[in-house]
Write a protein that holds these residues in place. Structure first.
Motif, PDB file in Angstrom:
ATOM      1  N   LEU A   1       0.821  -1.212   0.000  1.00  0.00           N
ATOM      2  CA  LEU A   1       0.000   0.000   0.000  1.00  0.00           C
ATOM      3  C   LEU A   1       0.857   1.265   0.000  1.00  0.00           C
ATOM      4  CD1 LEU A   1      -2.859  -0.960   2.494  1.00  0.00           C
ATOM      5  CD2 LEU A   1      -3.063  -0.606   0.035  1.00  0.00           C
ATOM      6  N   LEU A   2       1.859   1.306   0.863  1.00  0.00           N
ATOM      7  CA  LEU A   2       2.714   2.491   0.948  1.00  0.00           C
ATOM      8  C   LEU A   2       3.504   2.712  -0.340  1.00  0.00           C
ATOM      9  CD1 LEU A   2       4.065   2.167   4.607  1.00  0.00           C
ATOM     10  CD2 LEU A   2       2.508   3.917   3.727  1.00  0.00           C
ATOM     11  N   THR A   3       4.060   1.646  -0.885  1.00  0.00           N
ATOM     12  CA  THR A   3       4.829   1.804  -2.125  1.00  0.00           C
ATOM     13  C   THR A   3       3.932   2.159  -3.296  1.00  0.00           C
ATOM     14  OG1 THR A   3       4.731  -0.612  -2.447  1.00  0.00           O
ATOM     15  CG2 THR A   3       6.723   0.294  -1.413  1.00  0.00           C
ATOM     16  N   GLY A   4       2.709   1.616  -3.306  1.00  0.00           N
ATOM     17  CA  GLY A   4       1.778   1.959  -4.383  1.00  0.00           C
ATOM     18  C   GLY A   4       1.371   3.422  -4.323  1.00  0.00           C
ATOM     19  N   LEU A   5       1.052   3.899  -3.129  1.00  0.00           N
ATOM     20  CA  LEU A   5       0.661   5.301  -2.972  1.00  0.00           C
ATOM     21  C   LEU A   5       1.822   6.251  -3.265  1.00  0.00           C
ATOM     22  CD1 LEU A   5      -1.472   5.057   0.299  1.00  0.00           C
ATOM     23  CD2 LEU A   5      -2.325   5.547  -2.001  1.00  0.00           C
ATOM     24  N   SER A   6       3.026   5.844  -2.925  1.00  0.00           N
ATOM     25  CA  SER A   6       4.177   6.738  -3.098  1.00  0.00           C
ATOM     26  C   SER A   6       4.539   6.943  -4.564  1.00  0.00           C
ATOM     27  CB  SER A   6       5.384   6.180  -2.349  1.00  0.00           C
ATOM     28  OG  SER A   6       5.804   4.946  -2.911  1.00  0.00           O
ATOM     29  N   MET A   7       4.015   6.116  -5.459  1.00  0.00           N
ATOM     30  CA  MET A   7       4.288   6.295  -6.886  1.00  0.00           C
ATOM     31  C   MET A   7       3.348   7.301  -7.534  1.00  0.00           C
ATOM     32  SD  MET A   7       5.311   2.531  -8.347  1.00  0.00           S
ATOM     33  CE  MET A   7       4.035   1.598  -7.515  1.00  0.00           C
ATOM     34  N   SER A   8       2.360   7.780  -6.791  1.00  0.00           N
ATOM     35  CA  SER A   8       1.409   8.743  -7.334  1.00  0.00           C
ATOM     36  C   SER A   8       1.949  10.165  -7.184  1.00  0.00           C
ATOM     37  CB  SER A   8       0.065   8.633  -6.598  1.00  0.00           C
ATOM     38  OG  SER A   8      -0.808   9.670  -6.990  1.00  0.00           O
ATOM     39  N   PRO A   9       2.097  10.922  -8.282  1.00  0.00           N
ATOM     40  CA  PRO A   9       2.602  12.309  -8.184  1.00  0.00           C
ATOM     41  C   PRO A   9       1.708  13.195  -7.317  1.00  0.00           C
ATOM     42  CG  PRO A   9       2.647  11.533 -10.462  1.00  0.00           C
ATOM     43  CD  PRO A   9       1.874  10.516  -9.676  1.00  0.00           C
ATOM     44  N   GLN A  10       0.412  12.885  -7.244  1.00  0.00           N
ATOM     45  CA  GLN A  10      -0.504  13.700  -6.453  1.00  0.00           C
ATOM     46  C   GLN A  10      -0.219  13.602  -4.954  1.00  0.00           C
ATOM     47  OE1 GLN A  10      -1.452  11.724  -8.915  1.00  0.00           O
ATOM     48  NE2 GLN A  10      -2.369  13.101 -10.431  1.00  0.00           N
ATOM     49  N   LEU A  11       0.538  12.568  -4.541  1.00  0.00           N
ATOM     50  CA  LEU A  11       0.787  12.371  -3.111  1.00  0.00           C
ATOM     51  C   LEU A  11       2.226  12.692  -2.733  1.00  0.00           C
ATOM     52  CD1 LEU A  11      -1.189   9.039  -2.542  1.00  0.00           C
ATOM     53  CD2 LEU A  11      -1.866  11.344  -1.900  1.00  0.00           C
TER      54      LEU A  11
ATOM     55  N   SER B   1       6.320  12.114   0.886  1.00  0.00           N
ATOM     56  CA  SER B   1       7.718  12.484   0.664  1.00  0.00           C
ATOM     57  C   SER B   1       8.656  11.831   1.675  1.00  0.00           C
ATOM     58  CB  SER B   1       7.870  14.007   0.713  1.00  0.00           C
ATOM     59  OG  SER B   1       7.429  14.505   1.974  1.00  0.00           O
ATOM     60  N   GLY B   2       8.213  11.718   2.930  1.00  0.00           N
ATOM     61  CA  GLY B   2       9.055  11.102   3.950  1.00  0.00           C
ATOM     62  C   GLY B   2       9.315   9.641   3.666  1.00  0.00           C
TER      63      GLY B   2
END
Length: 287
Positions: free
Chosen positions: A208-218, A223-224
């Motif tokens: 979940l974290l890696t999937g969300l971190s690939m979204s430019p909107q997030l 960023s952390g």
């Protein structure tokens, strides 16, 4: 008056049928499977748009961690090549170059049969991936809520002192393909508990974290985490690794179902009813 030794006097009780899995667990299990199949297929569709993995913030094309490519062979035909670090493998027919629905070899990372929806559609792949990702998350939240309310997590999956002591024996039983019989088959063994807990509390948050971190909107929100793993490309690689571990877990799970008795195991996950066999009764005595 003589007694029969206990090892000889223990009698096999008739098989009995018990309710092993309640309906909420069964329903969420099949929803989870459907979501996972769609997520893996659509994820591979997205991956095929650029079938390579890197570590860091940017894509260093000359030195990928993993790359599936197509090169021209000595016969002039396309040849599938997979690079893993400094090693190179001929994977024609599976990775890099594989047959399409018409039977012609085409250039693509993963083969057509492994990706959905359709042979080549990055946009549709993303839509499917996001839709089933949300369905998977909602189903997971329902599972956690039900597990806490029903005490399934505490009573069935929590590791206890006895379980930690039995880990070596459980490993040996799996290596020897020994399956528990009788009432022992109704409870999760230590390796099962560790595998399920690892999937729930390690793999699922990671994917979940890696999937969300690939979204430019997030960018601002994640960023952390992106900095922690070394960059967006690192997150993409970890996402791929987590997906691969989910697939491995599923394959081992299916193998164990087949080994333990597919009819009985499948019946328990469809109807909830599980047939207990091989249960021993008390010692018989003769005068």
């Amino acid at each position: 008056m003589a007694s029969i030794p206990e090892s000889e006097g223990r009698l096999m009780q008739p098989a009995r049928t018990v309710l092993r899995h309640r309906w909420p667990l069964r329903l969420m299990h099949w929803i989870n499977l459907a979501c996972m199949l769609a997520l893996v297929g659509s994820g591979l569709q997205i991956f095929n748009a650029h079938p390579a993995l890197y570590w860091g913030e940017a894509s260093h094309f000359d030195t990928p961690l993993l790359a599936m490519e197509s090169v021209r062979g000595a016969d002039g035909k396309g040849q599938g090549v997979t690079r893993l670090g400094n090693a190179t493998y001929d994977t024609t027919g599976l990775f890099g170059v594989s047959a399409n629905a018409e039977g012609r070899n085409v250039r693509r990372g993963f083969p057509e049969w492994a990706t959905i929806p359709g042979p080549r559609s990055l946009a549709l792949g993303r839509r499917w991936h996001f839709f089933f990702a949300w369905a998977w998350v909602i189903n997971g939240i329902c599972y956690l809520a039900w597990s806490l309310a029903s005490r399934h997590l505490r009573d069935d999956l929590a590791m206890r002192r006895r379980d930690w002591r039995e880990v070596p024996r459980s490993v040996l039983d799996h290596l020897r393909f020994r399956h528990p019989q009788g009432s022992e088959a109704l409870r999760y063994n230590p390796l099962q508990k560790l595998a399920y807990l690892g999937v729930i509390f390690v793999l699922t948050p990671l994917v979940l974290l890696t999937g969300l971190s690939m979204s430019p909107q997030l960018d601002s929100v994640m960023s952390g985490f992106i900095a922690l793993v070394g960059g967006r490309q690192s997150a993409r690689t970890l996402h791929f690794v987590a997906m691969s571990l989910f697939v491995l877990f599923t394959l081992v799970h299916v193998l164990m179902v087949v080994y333990a008795g597919p009819i009985n195991e499948m019946r328990s996950m469809i109807t909830g009813r599980f047939r207990v066999r091989g249960e021993q009764g008390g010692a018989a005595h003769a005068e």
